[in-house]
Design an enzyme around this catalytic site. Structure first.
Site, PDB file in Angstrom:
ATOM      1  N   ASP A   1       0.825  -1.215   0.000  1.00 50.75           N
ATOM      2  CA  ASP A   1       0.000   0.000   0.000  1.00 50.75           C
ATOM      3  C   ASP A   1       0.866   1.276   0.000  1.00 50.75           C
ATOM      4  OD1 ASP A   1      -2.467   1.297   0.072  1.00 50.75           O
ATOM      5  OD2 ASP A   1      -3.263  -0.053   1.599  1.00 50.75           O
TER       6      ASP A   1
ATOM      7  N   ASP B   1     -10.292   3.102  -3.985  1.00 49.78           N
ATOM      8  CA  ASP B   1     -10.939   1.930  -3.373  1.00 49.78           C
ATOM      9  C   ASP B   1     -12.371   1.732  -3.876  1.00 49.78           C
ATOM     10  OD1 ASP B   1      -8.626   1.890  -1.934  1.00 49.78           O
ATOM     11  OD2 ASP B   1      -9.615   1.685   0.012  1.00 49.78           O
TER      12      ASP B   1
HETATM   13  C1  GAL Z   1      -6.230   1.109   1.245  1.00 46.91           C
HETATM   14  C2  GAL Z   1      -6.296   0.082   0.121  1.00 46.91           C
HETATM   15  C3  GAL Z   1      -7.368  -0.919   0.465  1.00 46.91           C
HETATM   16  C4  GAL Z   1      -7.035  -1.579   1.787  1.00 46.91           C
HETATM   17  C5  GAL Z   1      -6.833  -0.523   2.876  1.00 46.91           C
HETATM   18  C6  GAL Z   1      -6.330  -1.141   4.172  1.00 46.91           C
HETATM   19  O1  GAL Z   1      -5.235   2.022   0.965  1.00 46.91           O
HETATM   20  O2  GAL Z   1      -6.578   0.745  -1.091  1.00 46.91           O
HETATM   21  O3  GAL Z   1      -7.483  -1.868  -0.571  1.00 46.91           O
HETATM   22  O4  GAL Z   1      -5.853  -2.337   1.629  1.00 46.91           O
HETATM   23  O5  GAL Z   1      -5.914   0.454   2.466  1.00 46.91           O
HETATM   24  O6  GAL Z   1      -6.120  -0.195   5.163  1.00 46.91           O
END
Ligand code: GAL
Length: 381
Positions: free
Chosen positions: A127, A184
């Site tokens: 991430d 997301d």
């Molecule tokens: C976001 C990511 C999600 C999930 C989340 C967890 O940045 O896009 O898919 O992994 O973090 O905190």
């Protein structure tokens, strides 16, 4: 070993479980992957997302799995998943902390890759939260990719910086095997539509060994999630999930299931295990589709996609993004078919029905948010 020659297929904990993850859930999910037939259909990765570790590293600077959530430890869990013939994935972050405020891998890339290799993992979602402002994003992905590529195991790198910082210009060269090209997803038609439409112009960046990741599937969630934001719009209809799955398949996205596979409806199983649609996504050549949007409605309401397949067939997708019934036709000449002497033998991939041979054009009427997915064989008349 080269990984991600085809879009990776699997399951990820985030959409439904968020922080509510533990070893029982992962084991039961691995069991369900096998018992439901998903494994036989081609799904292979079980991935735990954010929130699996303790809030701090140990005295040697190592990440520590939360002993309350994972009392047997990660190695034992990986062994369990492997014993089912599946692969196991975990999550970390470019920054100092993960998005949910657990330790990130910044400046610990090599030691973390070593830890992941010791635990036997096969996949790392990586991430982009809490990146120190002075740090260069591409270098941080390059560094983790270098660490993984030299840790002694084949570990697939799933980059997740949401398409920020001109990702497409540098992501393939980092060594990542897939990369999030969108923000997301949430469990709503609006979210599916926005992501799908944003990805059409991005197809030129997708291809084998580094696919555009349109984010995890929401198919089969029907509004059920421990994450109130993801569930906030109440979910989608079965037809919308079919359209979602078809779009992701046509655009070669990795297909990472996000629902609770221990408890799937028959409709959900029929979507996720439609072997004809999966074959379009997993076609060995990994060609990107081309688009045709000329229909007499607002731009982008109905989209036709054509994707060349390895054996000479074409996948045809018709998608109605409009909130009402929409009709029109496709001229085969727009796909490249000569106007005389050739036709298309069409097969409906959702209805599993032969539609016969058609020449010159094909008319389609679709209810709101529905799609039609066809496989076309070129025939000489
Ligand atoms: C976001 C990511 C999600 C999930 C989340 C967890 O940045 O896009 O898919 O992994 O973090 O905190």
């Amino acid at each position: 070993m080269a990984m991600a020659a085809k879009p990776p297929l699997g399951w990820n904990s985030w959409n439904t479980f968020s922080h509510e993850i533990n070893e029982t859930l992962i084991k039961e999910t691995a069991d369900a992957m096998v018992a439901s037939g998903l494994k036989d259909a081609g799904y292979e990765y079980i991935v735990i997302d954010d929130c699996w570790s303790l809030r701090q590293r140990d005295e040697n600077g190592r990440l520590v799995a939360d002993p309350e959530k994972f009392p047997s430890g990660m190695k034992a869990l990986t062994d369990y998943v492997h014993s089912k013939g599946l692969k196991f994935g975990m999550y970390s972050c470019v920054g100092t902390r993960t998005c949910a405020d657990f330790p990130g891998s910044f400046d610990h890339e090599f030691i973390d890759a070593e830890t992941f290799a010791e635990w036997g993992i096969d996949y790392l979602k990586y991430d982009y939260c809490f990146k120190p402002r002075s740090a260069h994003g591409p270098t941080l992905y390059r560094r983790m990719a270098m660490a993984l590529r030299n840790c002694g195991r084949d570990i697939l790198l799933s980059a997740c910086n949401w398409g920020n910082d001109n990702t497409t210009e540098w992501i393939r060269s980092t060594g990542a095997h897939m990369y999030r090209s969108t923000g997301d997803i949430i469990d709503s038609w609006q979210s599916i539509k926005e992501i799908a439409q944003s990805q059409m112009a991005m197809q030129k960046f997708a291809g084998p060994y580094c696919y555009n990741d349109m984010d995890m599937l929401v198919v089969g969630m029907y509004g059920k999630s421990h994450n109130s934001w993801i569930a906030s719009k109440g979910g989608c209809t079965t037809e919308e999930y079919k359209t979602h799955f078809s779009l992701w398949a046509m655009m070669n996205s990795p297909l990472m299931i996000g629902c609770d596979i221990r408890d799937m409806s028959e409709e959900t199983k029929a979507i996720l295990m439609n072997e004809d649609i999966l074959a379009i996504n997993q076609d060995p050549e990994g060609r990107t589709p081309y688009f045709c949007k000329e229909w007499d409605h607002e731009p982008d309401t109905v989209v036709h996609m054509f994707k060349p397949l390895e054996n000479g067939d074409y996948a045809l997708g018709f998608f109605n993004f409009y909130d009402d019934v929409c009709g029109g036709h496709v001229e085969f000449a727009d796909m490249g078919l000569p106007t005389r002497g050739y036709g298309l033998q069409l097969y409906d991939l959702w209805e599993k029905k032969d539609l016969g041979i058609h020449t010159c054009k094909f008319s389609v009427t679709l209810p709101a948010h529905h799609c039609l997915m066809l496989r076309a064989k070129i025939v000489k008349l």
